[in-house]
Design a protein around this motif. Structure first.
Motif, PDB file in Angstrom:
ATOM      1  N   TYR A   1       0.848  -1.199   0.000  1.00 25.56           N
ATOM      2  CA  TYR A   1       0.000   0.000   0.000  1.00 25.56           C
ATOM      3  C   TYR A   1       0.873   1.235   0.000  1.00 25.56           C
TER       4      TYR A   1
ATOM      5  N   LEU B   1      -0.037  -3.492   5.291  1.00 30.81           N
ATOM      6  CA  LEU B   1      -1.082  -3.101   4.354  1.00 30.81           C
ATOM      7  C   LEU B   1      -0.670  -3.494   2.938  1.00 30.81           C
TER       8      LEU B   1
ATOM      9  N   VAL C   1      -7.637  -2.698  -0.062  1.00 38.80           N
ATOM     10  CA  VAL C   1      -6.683  -3.264   0.909  1.00 38.80           C
ATOM     11  C   VAL C   1      -7.182  -4.655   1.323  1.00 38.80           C
TER      12      VAL C   1
ATOM     13  N   LEU D   1      -2.374  -4.243  -1.044  1.00 41.23           N
ATOM     14  CA  LEU D   1      -3.532  -4.088  -1.911  1.00 41.23           C
ATOM     15  C   LEU D   1      -3.729  -5.351  -2.731  1.00 41.23           C
TER      16      LEU D   1
ATOM     17  N   ASP E   1      -6.601   3.348  -3.060  1.00 40.04           N
ATOM     18  CA  ASP E   1      -7.982   3.175  -2.625  1.00 40.04           C
ATOM     19  C   ASP E   1      -8.010   2.153  -1.490  1.00 40.04           C
ATOM     20  N   LEU E   2      -8.542   2.541  -0.340  1.00 41.59           N
ATOM     21  CA  LEU E   2      -8.523   1.675   0.828  1.00 41.59           C
ATOM     22  C   LEU E   2      -9.454   0.484   0.652  1.00 41.59           C
ATOM     23  N   ARG E   3     -10.380   0.609  -0.346  1.00 38.53           N
ATOM     24  CA  ARG E   3     -11.284  -0.517  -0.555  1.00 38.53           C
ATOM     25  C   ARG E   3     -10.565  -1.728  -1.108  1.00 38.53           C
TER      26      ARG E   3
ATOM     27  N   TRP F   1      -7.590  -6.837   3.885  1.00 37.82           N
ATOM     28  CA  TRP F   1      -7.608  -6.748   5.351  1.00 37.82           C
ATOM     29  C   TRP F   1      -7.278  -8.086   6.006  1.00 37.82           C
TER      30      TRP F   1
END
Lengths: 307, 670
Positions: A61, A81, A70, A83, A66-68, A72
């Motif tokens: 990351y 982090l 990531v 992607l 875009d954090l969407r 998780w």
């Protein structure tokens, strides 16, 4: 959709794109589909990471991402982090770069010219590409691009393609590199670039193909030749005039000199082939005497077109 | 067409040139009308450039080649033409013709006056020369180039370079003898110029000139000269009978007319005659005078002043004097002719011509220094002698009034004095003015030597001042002996003492007599007027009462005022503008006679001609032992005619080229 929709024939050259031609193009499209399903079809996927559904890879990351995207779950395990990257499937853009220079318009036998053949082949291949849901654009050039066409998609656009092909203005001096350079400045979407020309360019083809490759295009070279020019029985004192530059040169044409000219002509074909192979492009040399459907079939067999 | 016909096609140079012109014109026309280059449009000139860079030269080179091709065609046409014209250049075998250089010969034919002499086999010597020349031509190689030159005083080309026998024969026929002399140097020089840079040069001289007359020093060593001699030294051909008549020739060498000093209306004719026979010949001198006649024909028609004098001419040279001739005409002619049917073989030299000089009045200043004479009248003896001259204007001045600087020659236009006579006056002569000095005193620095009662003897009878002078029986009381200096001409001496009369010709002429007319009886004698007249004429430069004759055929320069426009009147010719150079009138003629220059003011300058001595025909020993003979039989070499092989090859080459040309045209029109 059938290609012979009568309402769409306005502005289309009947001498090139008559109903027989259109019927033959339909057959070729069917044949192409069959050939594609038989496994000869090559997959063309964008290497650009985007909003596709097939996972491709992870990457670290960086701020701004875009954090969407990531992962998780992976963060939970590794506390880092990352992607998730997906491979995005996109439409193939097929560009038909057609040499419209004066040399392509010469017709020693008074019938078809190389440009006519180039337009027919381009039309046939366009239909096939449109049928394959690819985007198609026709880019006529001589020493520059006159009016670049925006790629179109869908078989319904075939008649637009035919109109554009019918309106290709013949004439001009060949300068492939300058023409490609000017065209690329319009930032066309990378794709398959089918270059159809006689390649009578003093600067050669190598640099122009390298330029396409550098900009992400996959070039395909269709070298059209007219061997009737080699069979002239004219001899003696001649003033040969370059049809594009108007340059005149006085020669005494003898059988020996004609033989050397033929050898030079063949050498030019080899040079085109060598330039294409240097950039990994497919190259086909097609004589004007070969019917356009045979040309299309040879393009299929060579591979790389049906994507 | 057989070989003979081909050779007969071209019989002279004009045919050859005409054919060459036609062929060249056709080739040039074809060259100009050649099909233009066909323009072919090609899709990519660069490909041709790539091909041509390997095999083709530049356009200039191609154009040059095309032009060279034209030149080659023309050259071939010329060679073919030359091949066809070969019969003009020789009859020898073809191989010899190719290998050997063409010989060039200048034939100089003497057409001077002596060639009119009628002692030849065919009549005159010129007729003999023509016959001999035709035989020589017949035997000469047919390809020999010949130039025919007629030589007399000048050289005239009668047939230019060529080997056409017809042309040469025409030239030989046109040969005619002139009245002029022969200038062989000029003729040989002309021939040398004509032969410059020509192969195998040769000069053939046809002349009656003897070996001694040939200017061997003027002959170039590299050009051989063959002398084909005609005339008396050439023997008659074997079998030829002797001439039926006795050959002889009478000739006038020179004619002089000298007016009588005491009676200028009369004079003496002196004729130099020549008798070429071995014995004396009875002959007549026919004298004629005229103001307008100019040659033998016109003098023959003149009855005025005609006199016939019978003479007996001894063999060789002799001089006849005819005194008392009336000099009422300006021009005189004399003809010598044999009596009793004498055959004179050279009638052209039987005439002599003379022109009487125009005399002008002399200005004479008499300076009297003797106390015994009246200064105003001077010495009466001297005055009487001056009066007898008739063409003098005398001024008297006393010695005290004489200033030499007054009578300098540069001021002659002012004082009008031509001659100063210093009679017993011991002064210097004026600068530039000639003078007669009579003095017993001598110069102040001179040691006076006198001879008492001397006998005066003429020493130089030929000097103009002493012509006709005799001091026989003349009494002198005393004379002064003049110390002679180098350059002095001693006119008379006093036996046995020394010089009494001298003539000097330094910057100015002067005559000095060491005598006083009052001390002798000379003044009462005939010699004094003659002596004074002779002295005045010599001092004034008019000693020649006969105008100097001109040599026929040689360039002349005659002194005359050129401030007028002059015309030249040549015997037998229409008057034409005279040529001038400085203060001289120029001329040259081939005619024997009187030549006249006439000014626009009707002033005349006339000169009579005289034949050059080398032109005198010599008839002695016509059958001399050292003479050569002409060949008795003349054989003309006959050679079969054949067209040279190389010309056939040329013809074949031309045909091939023509075929190639036609096929080339055909190819280009596809």
């Amino acid at each position: 959709m059938s290609v012979d929709a009568p309402s769409s024939h306005e502005g289309i050259r009947d001498d090139l794109f008559d109903p027989a031609f259109l019927g033959r193009v339909e057959q070729l499209a069917l044949l192409a589909r069959r050939m594609a399903s038989s496994g000869t079809r090559a997959n063309r996927r964008s290497r650009i990471v985007g909003s596709g559904i097939e996972f491709a890879d992870h990457r670290a990351y960086t701020p701004g991402d875009d954090l969407r995207n990531v992962d998780w779950k992976l963060f939970a395990r590794t506390e880092r982090l990352n992607l998730r990257l997906y491979e995005e499937e996109e439409d193939l853009s097929v560009y038909f770069l057609i040499d419209r220079s004066t040399s392509m318009t010469m017709a020693p036998d008074g019938e078809k010219t190389l440009l006519d053949r180039a337009l027919q082949v381009s039309a046939a291949l366009s239909y096939i590409a449109l049928s394959n849901l690819d985007r198609v654009a026709v880019v006529p050039f001589a020493d520059k691009i006159a009016a670049p066409m925006r790629p179109v998609r869908g078989r319904a656009q075939f008649f637009k393609i035919l109109r554009v092909l019918s309106d290709v203005p013949p004439g001009g001096q060949t300068d492939i590199q300058a023409a490609f350079d000017g065209w690329l400045r319009t930032r066309p979407r990378p794709g398959l670039a089918v270059v159809i020309s006689d390649f009578f360019d003093a600067k050669g083809l190598g640099d122009a193909l390298r330029l396409l490759t550098y900009r992400g295009f996959e070039p395909m070279v269709l070298h059209l030749v007219d061997r009737t020019l080699l069979d002239a029985d004219v001899q003696g004192d001649l003033a040969i005039v370059d049809c594009e530059t108007g340059e005149t040169r006085e020669i005494v044409l003898t059988p020996q000199l004609l033989s050397r000219y033929r050898a030079a002509f063949e050498s030019l074909g080899h040079e085109v082939q060598r330039a294409a192979s240097e950039v990994g492009a497919r190259c086909l040399q097609v004589d004007l005497s070969v019917p356009f459907d045979d040309v299309v079939m040879r393009v299929f067999r060579a591979g790389g077109f049906l994507g | 067409m057989n070989t003979l016909h081909v050779q007969q096609l071209l019989t002279n140079t004009s045919d050859v040139l005409r054919l060459a012109g036609i062929v060249a014109a056709i080739i040039l026309l074809l060259y100009l009308l050649r099909p233009r280059q066909r323009r072919v449009e090609v899709p990519f000139g660069g490909l041709w450039q790539r091909v041509l860079a390997e095999s083709e030269s530049r356009v200039v080179g191609r154009n040059l080649r095309r032009f060279l091709s034209l030149l080659l065609m023309l050259l071939l046409a010329g060679l073919l033409n030359a091949a066809l014209a070969e019969p003009l250049f020789g009859h020898r075998a073809a191989a010899q013709r190719v290998e050997r250089a063409r010989p060039h010969t200048v034939v100089i034919v003497d057409v001077s006056a002596s060639m009119q002499t009628e002692d030849g086999l065919s009549g005159t010597r010129l007729a003999d020369a023509q016959t001999a020349l035709r035989h020589w031509l017949a035997m000469a190689p047919a390809q020999e180039d010949v130039l025919l030159l007629a030589a007399s005083g000048h050289a005239e080309v009668l047939a230019g370079w060529g080997s056409d026998r017809t042309t040469l024969d025409d030239g030989i026929t046109r040969l005619h003898a002139t009245d002029g002399g022969l200038d062989l140097r000029r003729a040989i020089r002309t021939a040398q110029q004509a032969l410059a840079h020509r192969s195998s040069p040769r000069i053939v001289l046809v002349s009656d000139a003897g070996p001694a007359e040939l200017p061997l020093d003027a002959t170039p060593a590299q050009i051989p000269i063959e002398h084909l001699r005609v005339g008396p030294a050439r023997a008659w051909a074997p079998g030829q009978t002797m001439p039926p008549k006795t050959l002889t020739n009478l000739a006038v060498g020179e004619l002089r007319v000298r007016p009588d000093p005491l009676d200028p209306s009369r004079g003496t004719l002196t004729v130099q005659l020549r008798n070429d026979s071995a014995q004396s010949v009875a002959a007549q001198l026919v004298l004629a005078g005229s103001d307008t006649a100019f040659d033998a024909a016109t003098f023959a028609k003149t009855d005025a002043l005609r006199r016939i004098v019978d003479i007996d001419l001894p063999p060789g040279m002799s001089t006849q004097t005819v005194p008392g001739v009336e000099l009422t005409a300006a021009r005189f002619a004399v003809q010598v002719r044999g009596k009793s049917g004498l055959h004179d073989v050279a009638p052209w030299d039987d005439w002599g011509f003379a022109v009487l000089a125009e005399r002008r009045e002399l200005g004479v200043l008499v300076v009297s220094g003797s106390a015994d004479v009246d200064p105003a009248a001077g010495n009466l003896y001297l005055s009487a002698a001056l009066f007898a001259h008739g063409k003098v204007k005398v001024q008297h001045v006393a010695a005290a009034d004489y200033h030499p600087e007054t009578f300098a020659a540069k001021d002659r236009a002012r004082h009008g004095i031509d001659v100063v006579v210093l009679d017993q006056a011991g002064f210097a002569l004026p600068e530039g003015t000639p003078g007669l000095i009579l003095s017993l005193a001598g110069a102040p620095t001179e040691t006076l030597r006198l001879a008492e009662g001397p006998e005066l003897v003429v020493r130089d009878e030929e000097h103009p001042a002493m012509r006709g002078i005799s001091f026989q029986d003349t009494n002198f009381d005393k004379v002064r002996l003049i110390p002679s200096r180098p350059g002095d001409t001693i006119l008379a001496v006093a036996k046995p003492h020394g010089v009494v009369m001298v003539a000097r010709q330094d910057a100015v002429r002067s005559i000095e007599w060491g005598l006083d007319l009052l001390e002798t009886d000379l003044g009462a004698r005939y010699a004094l007027p003659l002596l004074v007249s002779n002295a005045l004429l010599w001092l004034a430069g008019q000693e020649e009462s006969l105008v100097p004759p001109l040599l026929v055929g040689r360039p002349w320069a005659v002194d005359a005022p050129v401030d007028a426009t002059w015309r030249y009147v040549e015997p037998g010719q229409k008057p034409r503008p005279a040529r001038t150079s400085g203060r001289q009138l120029l001329g040259q003629s081939e005619r024997h006679g009187v030549h006249v220059w006439q000014s626009d003011g009707d002033r005349l300058v006339a000169r009579a001609t005289v034949l050059p001595p080398t032109e005198n025909p010599t008839l002695l020993q016509p059958w001399g032992p050292n003479a050569s003979t002409l060949p008795a039989t003349l054989v003309v070499e006959e050679q079969p005619l054949s067209l040279p092989r190389w010309s056939l090859w040329l013809l074949a080459a031309m045909l091939v080229l023509a075929v190639e040309w036609l096929t080339y045209l055909r190819r280009r029109t596809v």
